[in-house]
Design a protein around this motif. Structure first.
Motif, PDB file in Angstrom:
ATOM      1  N   ARG A  40     -11.431   3.108  -0.002  1.00  0.00           N
ATOM      2  CA  ARG A  40     -10.767   2.059  -0.794  1.00  0.00           C
ATOM      3  C   ARG A  40      -9.277   2.110  -0.505  1.00  0.00           C
ATOM      4  NH1 ARG A  40     -14.393   1.306  -5.348  1.00  0.00           N
ATOM      5  NH2 ARG A  40     -16.410   1.250  -4.309  1.00  0.00           N
ATOM      6  N   GLN A  41      -8.625   0.960  -0.702  1.00  0.00           N
ATOM      7  CA  GLN A  41      -7.193   0.876  -0.387  1.00  0.00           C
ATOM      8  C   GLN A  41      -6.336   1.589  -1.439  1.00  0.00           C
ATOM      9  OE1 GLN A  41      -5.671  -3.248  -0.813  1.00  0.00           O
ATOM     10  NE2 GLN A  41      -7.770  -3.782  -1.335  1.00  0.00           N
ATOM     11  N   ASN A  42      -5.128   1.909  -1.042  1.00  0.00           N
ATOM     12  CA  ASN A  42      -4.184   2.578  -1.948  1.00  0.00           C
ATOM     13  C   ASN A  42      -4.001   1.776  -3.230  1.00  0.00           C
ATOM     14  OD1 ASN A  42      -3.942   4.272   0.221  1.00  0.00           O
ATOM     15  ND2 ASN A  42      -1.747   3.970   0.510  1.00  0.00           N
ATOM     16  N   HIS A  43      -3.876   0.464  -3.065  1.00  0.00           N
ATOM     17  CA  HIS A  43      -3.671  -0.426  -4.206  1.00  0.00           C
ATOM     18  C   HIS A  43      -4.787  -0.261  -5.249  1.00  0.00           C
ATOM     19  CE1 HIS A  43      -2.333  -4.086  -6.231  1.00  0.00           C
ATOM     20  NE2 HIS A  43      -3.589  -4.466  -6.273  1.00  0.00           N
ATOM     21  N   PHE A  44      -6.000  -0.116  -4.791  1.00  0.00           N
ATOM     22  CA  PHE A  44      -7.143   0.059  -5.695  1.00  0.00           C
ATOM     23  C   PHE A  44      -6.969   1.334  -6.524  1.00  0.00           C
ATOM     24  CE2 PHE A  44     -11.228   2.222  -6.360  1.00  0.00           C
ATOM     25  CZ  PHE A  44     -11.954   1.271  -7.068  1.00  0.00           C
ATOM     26  N   VAL A  45      -6.594   2.416  -5.859  1.00  0.00           N
ATOM     27  CA  VAL A  45      -6.457   3.698  -6.561  1.00  0.00           C
ATOM     28  C   VAL A  45      -5.374   3.607  -7.636  1.00  0.00           C
ATOM     29  CG1 VAL A  45      -5.755   6.118  -6.257  1.00  0.00           C
ATOM     30  CG2 VAL A  45      -7.400   5.071  -4.680  1.00  0.00           C
ATOM     31  N   ILE A  46      -4.258   2.977  -7.299  1.00  0.00           N
ATOM     32  CA  ILE A  46      -3.166   2.850  -8.262  1.00  0.00           C
ATOM     33  C   ILE A  46      -3.610   2.013  -9.468  1.00  0.00           C
ATOM     34  CG2 ILE A  46      -0.806   1.952  -8.585  1.00  0.00           C
ATOM     35  CD1 ILE A  46      -1.166   4.536  -6.764  1.00  0.00           C
ATOM     36  N   GLN A  93       0.830  -1.215   0.000  1.00  0.00           N
ATOM     37  CA  GLN A  93       0.000   0.000   0.000  1.00  0.00           C
ATOM     38  C   GLN A  93       0.863   1.264   0.000  1.00  0.00           C
ATOM     39  OE1 GLN A  93      -3.135  -0.592  -0.420  1.00  0.00           O
ATOM     40  NE2 GLN A  93      -3.370  -2.691   0.335  1.00  0.00           N
ATOM     41  N   ARG A  94       2.083   1.171   0.496  1.00  0.00           N
ATOM     42  CA  ARG A  94       2.962   2.340   0.514  1.00  0.00           C
ATOM     43  C   ARG A  94       3.692   2.510  -0.813  1.00  0.00           C
ATOM     44  NH1 ARG A  94       8.151   1.985   4.249  1.00  0.00           N
ATOM     45  NH2 ARG A  94       8.797   0.790   2.437  1.00  0.00           N
ATOM     46  N   ASP A  95       4.264   1.408  -1.310  1.00  0.00           N
ATOM     47  CA  ASP A  95       5.212   1.530  -2.422  1.00  0.00           C
ATOM     48  C   ASP A  95       4.607   1.288  -3.795  1.00  0.00           C
ATOM     49  OD1 ASP A  95       7.187   2.132  -0.565  1.00  0.00           O
ATOM     50  OD2 ASP A  95       7.668   0.030  -0.237  1.00  0.00           O
ATOM     51  N   GLY A  96       3.334   0.870  -3.832  1.00  0.00           N
ATOM     52  CA  GLY A  96       2.698   0.589  -5.120  1.00  0.00           C
ATOM     53  C   GLY A  96       2.588   1.817  -6.013  1.00  0.00           C
ATOM     54  N   ILE A  97       2.613   2.999  -5.419  1.00  0.00           N
ATOM     55  CA  ILE A  97       2.495   4.241  -6.195  1.00  0.00           C
ATOM     56  C   ILE A  97       3.651   4.362  -7.203  1.00  0.00           C
ATOM     57  CG2 ILE A  97       3.745   5.680  -4.518  1.00  0.00           C
ATOM     58  CD1 ILE A  97       1.664   7.911  -5.048  1.00  0.00           C
ATOM     59  N   HIS A  98       4.800   3.741  -6.872  1.00  0.00           N
ATOM     60  CA  HIS A  98       5.948   3.822  -7.792  1.00  0.00           C
ATOM     61  C   HIS A  98       5.696   3.049  -9.092  1.00  0.00           C
ATOM     62  CE1 HIS A  98       8.072   5.824  -4.679  1.00  0.00           C
ATOM     63  NE2 HIS A  98       8.150   4.780  -3.895  1.00  0.00           N
ATOM     64  N   ARG A  99       4.832   2.045  -8.997  1.00  0.00           N
ATOM     65  CA  ARG A  99       4.506   1.251 -10.188  1.00  0.00           C
ATOM     66  C   ARG A  99       3.869   2.163 -11.238  1.00  0.00           C
ATOM     67  NH1 ARG A  99       1.832  -2.106  -7.314  1.00  0.00           N
ATOM     68  NH2 ARG A  99      -0.313  -1.904  -8.004  1.00  0.00           N
ATOM     69  N   LEU A 100       2.946   2.966 -10.791  1.00  0.00           N
ATOM     70  CA  LEU A 100       2.280   3.905 -11.697  1.00  0.00           C
ATOM     71  C   LEU A 100       3.273   4.977 -12.161  1.00  0.00           C
ATOM     72  CD1 LEU A 100      -0.405   4.870 -12.968  1.00  0.00           C
ATOM     73  CD2 LEU A 100      -0.730   6.282 -10.930  1.00  0.00           C
ATOM     74  N   ARG A 101       4.080   5.468 -11.206  1.00  0.00           N
ATOM     75  CA  ARG A 101       5.048   6.515 -11.525  1.00  0.00           C
ATOM     76  C   ARG A 101       5.995   6.064 -12.643  1.00  0.00           C
ATOM     77  NH1 ARG A 101       7.127   9.989  -7.812  1.00  0.00           N
ATOM     78  NH2 ARG A 101       6.673   8.679  -6.020  1.00  0.00           N
ATOM     79  N   HIS A 102       6.606   4.892 -12.436  1.00  0.00           N
ATOM     80  CA  HIS A 102       7.602   4.442 -13.410  1.00  0.00           C
ATOM     81  C   HIS A 102       6.958   4.096 -14.749  1.00  0.00           C
ATOM     82  CE1 HIS A 102      10.424   4.781 -10.274  1.00  0.00           C
ATOM     83  NE2 HIS A 102      10.291   3.602  -9.720  1.00  0.00           N
ATOM     84  N   ALA A 103       5.791   3.462 -14.690  1.00  0.00           N
ATOM     85  CA  ALA A 103       5.127   3.086 -15.943  1.00  0.00           C
ATOM     86  C   ALA A 103       4.817   4.331 -16.775  1.00  0.00           C
ATOM     87  CB  ALA A 103       3.853   2.302 -15.655  1.00  0.00           C
ATOM     88  N   LYS A 104       4.477   5.418 -16.093  1.00  0.00           N
ATOM     89  CA  LYS A 104       4.083   6.649 -16.795  1.00  0.00           C
ATOM     90  C   LYS A 104       5.225   7.649 -16.951  1.00  0.00           C
ATOM     91  CE  LYS A 104       0.685   7.870 -18.022  1.00  0.00           C
ATOM     92  NZ  LYS A 104       0.215   7.783 -19.418  1.00  0.00           N
ATOM     93  N   LYS A 105       6.405   7.346 -16.396  1.00  0.00           N
ATOM     94  CA  LYS A 105       7.553   8.270 -16.444  1.00  0.00           C
ATOM     95  C   LYS A 105       7.218   9.616 -15.780  1.00  0.00           C
ATOM     96  CE  LYS A 105       9.739   5.497 -19.672  1.00  0.00           C
ATOM     97  NZ  LYS A 105       9.752   4.317 -18.784  1.00  0.00           N
ATOM     98  N   TYR A 106       6.419   9.554 -14.734  1.00  0.00           N
ATOM     99  CA  TYR A 106       6.150  10.742 -13.932  1.00  0.00           C
ATOM    100  C   TYR A 106       7.393  11.084 -13.111  1.00  0.00           C
ATOM    101  CZ  TYR A 106       1.108  10.002 -14.843  1.00  0.00           C
ATOM    102  OH  TYR A 106      -0.127   9.846 -15.430  1.00  0.00           O
ATOM    103  N   SER A 107       7.480  12.322 -12.609  1.00  0.00           N
ATOM    104  CA  SER A 107       8.646  12.730 -11.818  1.00  0.00           C
ATOM    105  C   SER A 107       8.853  11.798 -10.630  1.00  0.00           C
ATOM    106  CB  SER A 107       8.463  14.161 -11.294  1.00  0.00           C
ATOM    107  OG  SER A 107       8.745  15.097 -12.311  1.00  0.00           O
ATOM    108  N   ASN A 108      10.139  11.519 -10.340  1.00  0.00           N
ATOM    109  CA  ASN A 108      10.498  10.720  -9.168  1.00  0.00           C
ATOM    110  C   ASN A 108      10.529  11.584  -7.923  1.00  0.00           C
ATOM    111  OD1 ASN A 108      11.169   8.054 -10.345  1.00  0.00           O
ATOM    112  ND2 ASN A 108      12.659   9.269 -11.490  1.00  0.00           N
ATOM    113  N   GLN A 109      10.453  10.929  -6.781  1.00  0.00           N
ATOM    114  CA  GLN A 109      10.577  11.622  -5.502  1.00  0.00           C
ATOM    115  C   GLN A 109      11.879  11.176  -4.840  1.00  0.00           C
ATOM    116  OE1 GLN A 109       7.166  11.777  -2.754  1.00  0.00           O
ATOM    117  NE2 GLN A 109       8.450  10.840  -1.193  1.00  0.00           N
TER     118      GLN A 109
END
Ligand SMILES: Nc1nc2c(c(=O)[nH]1)N[C@H]1C(S)=C(S)[C@@H](COP(=O)(O)OP(=O)(O)OC[C@H]3O[C@@H](n4cnc5c(=O)[nH]c(N)nc54)[C@H](O)[C@@H]3O)O[C@H]1N2
Ligand SMILES: Nc1nc2c(c(=O)[nH]1)N[C@H]1C(S)=C(S)[C@@H](COP(=O)(O)OP(=O)(O)OC[C@H]3O[C@@H](n4cnc5c(=O)[nH]c(N)nc54)[C@H](O)[C@@H]3O)O[C@H]1N2
Ligand code: SF4
Ligand SMILES: [Mo]
Length: 701
Positions: free
Chosen positions: A466-472, A123-139
Motif C-alpha cells: 500500500r502507498q505511504n499516503h494510505f498508511v498515514i 508520498q514523501r511529505d504526507g508523514i508531516h501531516r500526522l506528525r503535526h496533528a499529533k505533536k510528535y517530535s519533529n525531524q
C-alpha cells in the motif's frame, strides 16, 4: 532504443533522490507489468538519457524479494523471524503502541522518521501531516543538503541559478565536487553537447579520478576538504592578473575591496601546500576561467560533506562573482533549483498544526537520539516509538553502531514501511509493504532542473503493498485526528490543490502536458536584478549565524557546529578530521555508480556492476603496508572498524581512501556497514553530516 510493438508507453518521473529527476517513458506490458524504461526524448533536460539502474526498473518492481505482506516480529529483534498479519491488525498494533508511548512520556516520545526514498511530494511529505496533528517530535533534516545549500545561499541569498540547460551554451563547464557520470547523468548530456558543438572545455574537480574526471578535459584531484583553499588561490590569480570584473564587483557584491585584500596572501603556492595540487595546475585553471567569461560552475554536494563544507561551498560560489560570469548566457554558478518551485505543501504537511514548542531531533543524530544522549534529545523524553518511511537509517545514517544499538532497544517500538527487507526493516517490530512509484499517484520537482513532472499511477501493485499516503491516513483514523480538514483527501485532490495555488491547473492538466517548465526568466536566474539578500548584493562576507536559508535550524536548536571557526571572507578552515599519527589516512564514502544511496543494492543488474564492498587505495600506500590488490584490509577510527577488499588505483592520492557505497550492512564481512566510521557531529553553521571527512587507520586484515 527498442520499443516493442505490443507495449503501450506510460509517462512518469524518476522518484529517486537524484538531482536529475528524469522524465520517463515507461513500456507497459500489461496492467501490472513493465518493460524497459527510457528517458523522455522531448523533455529538454532529460533529452532521452537516463541511468542504467532505472532503465532496468523492471528488475526492481518485479523483484522476487519485494515485501508483499505486513509482518509482525515473532522472535528477538533483528533475527528475521516474522508472522504475517492483515493490514487491519498491523495498523491497529502500530496505533496502539503510539498511543501507549504518548501516554507514558508525552507525544514527543513518538518520532516519525522519513527521508527521500521517493521524492514524490504527497508520498514523501504526507508523514508531516500526522506528525503535526499529533505533536510528535519533529525531524531536523540534515543528512544531505544542509552544508551545500547553506554555503550557496550565504553568497547568493537564494537557492537557484542559471538555467541548467544553458550548460550546453557554455564555453567552459566546471564540475566541482559532484560525479555526474554516476550521480546525475544529465549534467554530462549538456556539458558534452557544449564540447561537441562549441568546443567547450570540461573541468572536473574531485578527490579521486572518478568517472567524471575520466571524461573531463582538465581534471583536478585535490586533498579532501581543501576546496576553499583552491577557490581562494583562483580568486587571488583572478584579481592579480586582471581577470576580475571590477565593474560587476562594484555593482553586485558587498565588499570586493575587502575580499581582494584578504586574498593577498592566498597565493597558488599557499594553496598548493594545502590542496596537493601543483602551482601550475592552479594557475592554469584560474587563467582558463578568467579568460572564459561563459563559465558555468556546476557545484555538487560531495565537496560539502566535510566539516568545512559550507565554508567551501561559499568560497567556490564566490569565484563566479569575481569573474562576473553570472552576466553571460551559459555562465554563473548553479547548485540547485530547489528555491524556484514555491509549491504550497501546507495541506499535505498539515503545517497549520505545527507547534513551535515541539522539539526537533537531528535526523543524522538518530544513533545518539535512540541511545538516550540528552543533548541529542534536546533535554526531552526518550523516543519510544517510530514510524520509518522512505529511508534506511540502519544503513545510511552516521555512527551506525549507535543507530543499531538504539534500534535494538527492547523498549523502542519501530514500524518500518518499505519495499524491501532493508537493514532498518530487519530491526523493526512491524514491517509494512510499500508500493513503488509506478503504482501510485504523485508529483515530482527537479533539483538539478526546473520542471514539475507528473507521475500518475501506471500499473497495479501486486496484492499487498500500500502507498505511504494510505498508511498515514489509516493511522490518523486510529489516532483520532482524521477529522481535521487536512485529512481524508486522495493524492489527486491534494496535488490539484497545490498546483492550482501555483496557477498550474489541475493534476490532470499536468498529466496531459507531462510537465511544467517553470524556469525563471534570464535576468532573475542570473541575479541581474540583484541577489537574494536584502541589500541585493552577493555576499563575500557572510553573516554565518543570521542568513535565512532553506534548512536553517529552528530557533530552538540554535546555531550548530563549531561556529567560532567560520571565517570572515572565503578561506580554508581546518575544522576537518585532519590525520594524526594514529590515523594517517583520510576516508571518503563517495557514491557508487550502480546504487542510489542504499537503493538498487538488491537488483541483479546493479550487483553485476558493483562486485563487493571495496576500499580504493593508492598502490604506493598499499605497498608500504604490504597490501595486495583484492586482499582484505581493516580500517578504523574511534567510532568503529570494518573489513573491506582492497582495490589498488593510482587515481587516488596517497593518504586518501575511497569506499564507494552504500552497500547493505550484510554485504560486509562482519555485517556492519561503512557508516560505522562516519560521524554525526554537526557541520557549522546550519548542520549536516560529514560523510566524506573521516580520519582512519588502515592495516592488512
Ligand atoms: N557513507 C555514506 N552515507 C550516506 C551518504 C554517503 O554519501 N555516504 N549519502 C547520504 C545522503 S546524501 C542521503 S540523501 C542519505 C539517503 O538515505 P536514504 O533516504 O535512506 O536512501 P534511499 O536509498 O534513497 O532510500 C531509502 C529507502 O526508501 C525506500 N522507498 C523508496 N520509495 C518508497 C516509497 O514510496 N515508500 C516507502 N515507504 N519507501 C520507499 C527504498 O526502498 C529505500 O530502502 O544517505 C546518506 N548516507
Ligand atoms: N549513482 C548514484 N547516484 C546518486 C546517489 C548515489 O548514491 N549513487 N545519491 C544521490 C543523492 S542522495 C545525492 S544527494 C546526490 C549527490 O551527488 P553529488 O553532488 O555528486 O555528491 P556526492 O555524491 O556526495 O559526491 C560527489 C563527488 O564528490 C567527491 N568529493 C568528496 N569529498 C570531496 C572534497 O573534499 N572535494 C571535492 N572537490 N570533491 C569531493 C566524491 O569523491 C564524489 O566523486 O547524488 C544522487 N545520485
Ligand atoms: S536515478 Fe537520477 S539519472 Fe537515474 S533515472 Fe533517476 S533521476 Fe535520472
Ligand atoms: Mo542525498
Amino acid at each position: 532504443m527498442t520499443v516493442h510493438t505490443h507495449t503501450r508507453t506510460g509517462h512518469s518521473a524518476c522518484p529517486h533522490d537524484c538531482p536529475s529527476t528524469c522524465a520517463l517513458d515507461v513500456e507497459l506490458v500489461d496492467g501490472s507489468t513493465i518493460g524497459r524504461i527510457h528517458g523522455a526524448r522531448d523533455n529538454s533536460y532529460t533529452v532521452g538519457v537516463i541511468c542504467a539502474k532505472v532503465a532496468r526498473y523492471a528488475e526492481r518492481i518485479h523483484h522476487p524479494q519485494r515485501l508483499l505482506k505486513p509482518l509482525v516480529r515473532s522472535g528477538p529483534k533483528g533475527t528475521g523471524q516474522w508472522k504475517e498479519a492483515s493490514w487491519e491488525a498491523a495498523l491497529d498494533l502500530v496505533a496502539g503502541k503510539f498511543q501507549a508511548a504518548e501516554q507514558e512520556f508525552g507525544s514527543e516520545a513518538v518520532w516519525p522518521y522519513q527521508y527521500a526514498g521517493t521524492m514524490g511530494l504527497v508520498q514523501r511529505d504526507g508523514i508531516h501531516r500526522l506528525r503535526h496533528a499529533k505533536k510528535y517530535s519533529n525531524q531536523f533534516d540534515s543528512i544531505c543538503t544542509n552544508p551545500a545549500w547553506t554555503g550557496f545561499v550565504m553568497g547568493t541569498g537564494y537557492l537557484a541559478g542559471p538555467d541548467p540547460r544553458e550548460m550546453a551554451k557554455s564555453d567552459c563547464i566546471v564540475i566541482w565536487g559532484t560525479n555526474p557520470v554516476s550521480t546525475q547523468v544529465n549534467v554530462m548530456t549538456h556539458a558534452t553537447r557544449a564540447r561537441k558543438e562549441r568546443g567547450a572545455r570540461i573541468v572536473a574537480i574531485d578527490i579521486y579520478e572518478n568517472g567524471t574526471i575520466k571524461q573531463a578535459d582538465m581534471g583536478l584531484v585535490l586533498r579532501p576538504g581543501s576546496d576553499g583553499a583552491l577557490a581562494c588561490a583562483v580568486m587571488h590569480v583572478l584579481f592579480r592578473d586582471g581577470y576580475a570584473d571590477r565593474q560587476y564587483l562594484a555593482q553586485y557584491t558587498d565588499d570586493p575591496g575587502g575580499l581582494e585584500n584578504h586574498l593577498k596572501d592566498k597565493t597558488p603556492q599557499w594553496a598548493s601546500a594545502i590542496t596537493g595540487l601543483g602551482v601550475g595546475e592552479i594557475v592554469d585553471f584560474a587563467k582558463l576561467i578568467g579568460e572564459t567569461k561563459r563559465t558555468y560552475f556546476r557545484l555538487g554536494y560531495g565537496f560539502t560533506r566535510g566539516r568545512n563544507g559550507a565554508v567551501n561551498m561559499h568560497a567556490v560560489t564566490s569565484i563566479a562573482a569575481v569573474t562576473g560570469a553570472w552576466r553571460y548566457e551559459g555562465g554563473g554558478a548553479f547548485h540547485s533549483n530547489s528555491g524556484v518551485f514555491k509549491l504550497d505543501k501546507s495541506v499535505i504537511e498539515g503545517t497549520r498544526h505545527f507547534d513551535p514548542r515541539v522539539r526537533f531531533l537531528d535526523q543524522s543524530q538518530i544513533g545518539r537520539v535512540l541511545t538516550g544522549d540528552s543533548d541529542a534529545l534536546q533535554g526531552g523524553p526518550p523516543v519510544t516509538a517510530m514510524l520509518v518511511q522512505n529511508t534506511n537509517p540502519a544503513n545510511v545514517a552516521p555512527e551506525q553502531r549507535l543507530v543499531c544499538k538504539g534500534l535494538a532497544r527492547e523498549d523502542l517500538f519501530v514500524c518500518v514501511h518499505e519495499q524491501f527487507m532493508t537493514d532498518t526493516a530487519l530491526m523493526a517490530d512491524v514491517v509494512l509493504p510499500a508500493t513503488m512509484f509506478l503504482e501510485h499517484d504523485d508529483v515530482y520537482r527537479g533539483g538539478g532542473h526546473q520542471f514539475i513532472i507528473a507521475g500518475p499511477k501506471l500499473v497495479d501493485p501486486p496484492e499487498g503493498p500500500r502507498q505511504n499516503h494510505f498508511v498515514i491516513e489509516e493511522l490518523a483514523q486510529r489516532l483520532g485526528v482524521a477529522h481535521l480538514p487536512e485529512f481524508g483527501h486522495d493524492p489527486r485532490t491534494l496535488i490539484d490543490g497545490m498546483l492550482k495555488k501555483r496557477g498550474l491547473g489541475t493534476y490532470q492538466d499536468l498529466i496531459d502536458g507531462r510537465w511544467a517548465d517553470i524556469q525563471p526568466e534570464f535576468a532573475e536566474a542570473h541575479f541581474l536584478n540583484g541577489f537574494g539578500h536584502r541589500d541585493k548584493k552577493f555576499h563575500f562576507r557572510p553573516d554565518w549565524a543570521n542568513t535565512p536559508a532553506p534548512g536553517k535550524p529552528p530557533k530552538s536548536m540554535g546555531i550548530l557546529g563549531p561556529v567560532a571557526a567560520l571565517p570572515e571572507f572565503p578561506d580554508h578552515i581546518e575544522t576537518i578530521e585532519t590525520t594524526d599519527a594514529d590515523h594517517p589516512f583520510r576516508l571518503a564514502t563517495s557514491p557508487a555508480n550502480a546504487f542510489l544511496n542504499s537503493t538498487f543494492s538488491e537488483t541483479p543488474g546493479s550487483l553485476k556492476r558493483q562486485s563487493r564492498p571495496e576500499l580504493i587505495i593508492n598502490p604506493a600506500d598499499a605497498a608500504d603496508l604490504a597490501i595486495a590488490d583484492g586482499a582484505t584490509v581493516e580500517i578504523g577510527n574511534p567510532r568503529g572498524e570494518l573489513v573491506l577488499h582492497a582495490r589498488l588505483f593510482d587515481g587516488v592520492k596517497r593518504g586518501v581512501l575511497i569506499a564507494e557505497g552504500i552497500w547493505p550492512n550484510s554485504a560486509h564481512i562482519r555485517g556492519e556497514g561503512i557508516n560505522v566510521l562516519t560521524g554525526a557531529d554537526q557541520i557549522a553553521p546550519y548542520g549536516g553530516a560529514a560523510f566524506h571527512d573521516n580520519r582512519v587507520w588502515l592495516r592488512p586484515a
